[in-house]
Design a protein around this motif. Structure first.
Motif, short mmCIF file in Angstrom:
data_model
loop_
_atom_site.label_atom_id
_atom_site.label_comp_id
_atom_site.label_asym_id
_atom_site.label_seq_id
_atom_site.Cartn_x
_atom_site.Cartn_y
_atom_site.Cartn_z
N ALA A 104 0.83 -1.21 0.00
CA ALA A 104 0.00 0.00 0.00
C ALA A 104 0.86 1.26 0.00
O ALA A 104 0.50 2.27 -0.61
CB ALA A 104 -0.93 0.00 1.20
N LEU A 105 1.98 1.20 0.68
CA LEU A 105 2.82 2.40 0.80
C LEU A 105 3.91 2.45 -0.25
O LEU A 105 4.48 3.52 -0.48
CB LEU A 105 3.42 2.46 2.21
CG LEU A 105 2.39 2.60 3.31
CD1 LEU A 105 3.03 2.43 4.67
CD2 LEU A 105 1.66 3.93 3.22
N SER A 106 4.23 1.34 -0.85
CA SER A 106 5.30 1.20 -1.84
C SER A 106 6.50 2.05 -1.45
O SER A 106 7.03 1.89 -0.36
CB SER A 106 4.79 1.50 -3.24
OG SER A 106 4.26 2.79 -3.36
N GLU A 107 6.88 2.96 -2.27
CA GLU A 107 8.08 3.79 -2.01
C GLU A 107 7.72 5.21 -1.59
O GLU A 107 8.58 6.07 -1.56
CB GLU A 107 8.96 3.82 -3.26
CG GLU A 107 9.45 2.47 -3.72
CD GLU A 107 10.38 1.80 -2.73
OE1 GLU A 107 11.22 2.51 -2.15
OE2 GLU A 107 10.23 0.58 -2.52
N GLN A 108 6.45 5.45 -1.26
CA GLN A 108 6.03 6.83 -1.04
C GLN A 108 6.49 7.43 0.29
O GLN A 108 6.45 8.64 0.47
CB GLN A 108 4.52 6.96 -1.17
CG GLN A 108 3.72 6.38 -0.02
CD GLN A 108 2.25 6.67 -0.12
OE1 GLN A 108 1.86 7.82 -0.27
NE2 GLN A 108 1.45 5.64 -0.06
N CYS A 109 6.91 6.59 1.25
CA CYS A 109 7.27 7.14 2.55
C CYS A 109 8.23 6.22 3.29
O CYS A 109 8.50 5.11 2.84
CB CYS A 109 6.01 7.34 3.39
SG CYS A 109 5.24 5.80 3.93
#
Length: 133
Positions: free
Chosen positions: A108-113
């Motif tokens: 869900a968060l992949s590489e965003q944070c």
């Protein structure tokens, strides 16, 4: 409980509120929390806003990974509404979710944070009967 065999999970989500979206963000969070209070599996949900830095911090306490999965199934429309007004900057998982939930969070968060997992050492939870925030 003083062992690290606990299934309890605490999530801390730090969100950057989009400029000009503070009131819409507040409304979306209020709706999401009201829904969770009535229908969600969380033992506790608390959200705090640092207006000066335009950051919000959400804490959610779950009994176990099954409760997280239930939350995801029920709350997706509310999560999507909140995410129209912010971006996740940091997501911290305290406790040890099962492999399915850990993979779901990563996906869900992949590489965003920044995403961290911290295993539990010891602790306890004490809720006061009838206490409301």
């Amino acid at each position: 409980m003083t062992t690290h065999d606990s299934t309890i999970l605490l999530f801390r989500n730090t969100m950057r509120i989009t400029d000009g979206h503070l009131e819409s963000f507040r409304d979306a969070i209020a709706g999401a929390v009201a829904f969770a209070e009535q229908h969600g599996p969380q033992l506790m949900v608390e959200t705090f806003v640092d207006e000066e830095r335009m950051l919000a911090h959400s804490f959610q306490l779950y009994q176990d990974s099954d409760a997280v999965r239930t939350h995801w199934k029920l709350a997706d429309p509310y999560i999507q509404e909140v995410m129209k007004h912010c971006q996740v900057e940091r997501f911290e998982v305290f406790g040890e979710p099962d492999a399915d939930v850990a993979a779901g969070v990563r996906s869900a968060l992949s590489e965003q944070c920044v995403l961290t997992f911290s295993p539990r050492i010891a602790g306890f939870v004490r809720f006061i009967p009838g206490l409301r925030a």
